[in-house]
Write an enzyme that holds these catalytic residues in place. Structure first.
Site, PDB file in Angstrom:
ATOM      1  N   GLU A 178       0.825  -1.210   0.000  1.00 20.22           N
ATOM      2  CA  GLU A 178       0.000   0.000   0.000  1.00 20.22           C
ATOM      3  C   GLU A 178       0.863   1.267   0.000  1.00 20.22           C
ATOM      4  O   GLU A 178       1.210   1.787   1.063  1.00 20.22           O
ATOM      5  CB  GLU A 178      -0.937   0.018   1.216  1.00 20.22           C
ATOM      6  CG  GLU A 178      -1.832   1.250   1.256  1.00 20.22           C
ATOM      7  CD  GLU A 178      -2.769   1.280   2.459  1.00 20.22           C
ATOM      8  OE1 GLU A 178      -3.522   2.258   2.587  1.00 20.22           O
ATOM      9  OE2 GLU A 178      -2.743   0.332   3.263  1.00 20.22           O
ATOM     10  N   LYS A 220      -2.408  -1.989  -3.204  1.00 24.87           N
ATOM     11  CA  LYS A 220      -3.461  -1.128  -2.646  1.00 24.87           C
ATOM     12  C   LYS A 220      -3.025   0.329  -2.805  1.00 24.87           C
ATOM     13  O   LYS A 220      -2.449   0.916  -1.891  1.00 24.87           O
ATOM     14  CB  LYS A 220      -3.717  -1.463  -1.174  1.00 24.87           C
ATOM     15  CG  LYS A 220      -4.838  -0.623  -0.551  1.00 24.87           C
ATOM     16  CD  LYS A 220      -5.197  -1.084   0.860  1.00 24.87           C
ATOM     17  CE  LYS A 220      -6.282  -0.200   1.452  1.00 24.87           C
ATOM     18  NZ  LYS A 220      -6.747  -0.654   2.772  1.00 24.87           N
TER      19      LYS A 220
END
Length: 344
Positions: A178, A220
């Site tokens: 992420e 992500k």
């Protein structure tokens, strides 16, 4: 590392227009959410709230995974079923947030780097025994002056993300990588796209250098959005086009899926943007969601810590998940929002 097993888990999380519920709020973050509804942030209230989310009837049709916090992975339902076991029974894969949070980057004022690599190998082994099959690590990239983020600030976070991902795969756990370019600030859409391109290029260079198998991970990322303080806000189509232009340039097709973070967007905006991006497809990877606030805010607002409100709060969660699942296929329509918080 068994790449076939990692690939199987990664694909299972995002197949069938499914996404992820991010229920991995740290102690301070969940306290803020509870403060907003004037609810004491006790361990039992946190446990009960997560139980409400995980037992909502029908959510397994739209959720392929749930990200848990350390405390939550160790908790159980009121009748003693560990949350990880409960989720697996429903064919929802449990995951775990493993980073230690973003801290100031030494000698680089205004920038941060995520900590938590020390002892991570041992923690991953424990988390796997507790039932976690995937993990998440968040790198935070702020946009401020012309020189923030610096190339070093981006590289430091990308390096940490790649080290984390390699450790996860070594342990037989799917890493969710992420790199979040924050929505804070006054930057416009073009500046966000430029920085997001730099971040993705650096992240995938580091993943390659560390030997991370892309088939056994998920990305992500942030959506490409102007800063919240910017006077020039882009429309839904512009956000979708800029985001997918950015991703198609730097995300290899070997990766099974992209699960967007909502990053402070409203529940409706996050769904609109996800839908618009999928309407631009098809893409070589599944384009899905890993939302926290965008799924939970309406639920908390309805629940208010009152047991009599649980059933309606769960129906709201189910409906919100359903709308985002439709957006994964580009079949969401804003007219659906009028009934979003009514029993489906």
């Amino acid at each position: 590392m068994n790449i076939d097993e990692l690939t199987s888990v990664a694909r299972a999380i995002v197949t069938g227009q499914k996404g992820i519920l991010a229920a991995d709020e740290s102690g301070p973050t969940i306290k803020k959410r509870f403060d907003a509804i004037k609810l004491e942030c006790s361990e039992e209230n946190r446990r009960r709230y997560r139980e409400i989310l995980f037992t909502a009837e029908g959510v397994e049709r739209y959720l392929g995974g749930v990200i848990l916090y350390d405390e939550t992975l160790r908790q159980s339902t009121a009748d003693g079923v560990p949350f990880a076991e409960l989720l697996m029974r429903r064919n929802i894969i449990p995951g775990i947030k493993v980073d230690g949070g973003a801290k100031p980057l030494a000698l680089h004022p205004g920038e941060k780097v995520t900590e938590g690599l020390d002892g991570l190998r041992e923690r991953l082994q424990e988390y796997k025994q507790l039932g976690a099959k995937f993990a998440k690590w968040r790198g935070v990239i702020e946009i401020d002056a012309a020189d923030i983020p610096s190339s070093y600030g981006i590289r430091a976070n990308a390096h940490a993300l790649a080290r984390y991902a390699a450790l996860c795969q070594e342990a037989g756990i799917v890493p969710i990588v992420e790199p979040e370019v924050l929505m804070d600030g006054a930057h416009d859409l073009a500046r966000c796209e430029t920085v997001s391109l730099q971040v993705l290029q650096t992240v995938f260079d580091e993943l390659a250098a560390h030997g991370v198998a892309l088939e056994g991970m998920l990305l992500k990322p942030n959506m490409v959005i102007a800063g919240m303080k910017s006077p020039q806000q882009a429309d839904v189509r512009q956000v979708a086009e800029a985001t997918m232009r950015c991703l198609t340039r730097h995300v290899p097709p070997a990766m099974p899926g992209i699960v967007f973070l909502s990053g402070g967007q409203s529940a409706e905006d996050a769904t609109h943007h996800l839908n618009a991006m999928n309407q631009l497809g098809p893409f070589p990877w599944q384009v899905s969601f890993s939302y926290g606030r965008a799924l939970q805010a309406p639920v908390l607002e309805r629940w208010q810590g009152v047991e009599q409100n649980v059933a309606e709060a769960q129906k709201i969660l189910l409906r919100r998940c359903e709308l985002n699942s439709l957006a994964c296929a580009g079949k969401y329509d804003s007219g659906m929002e009028s009934s979003a918080f009514s029993p489906p």
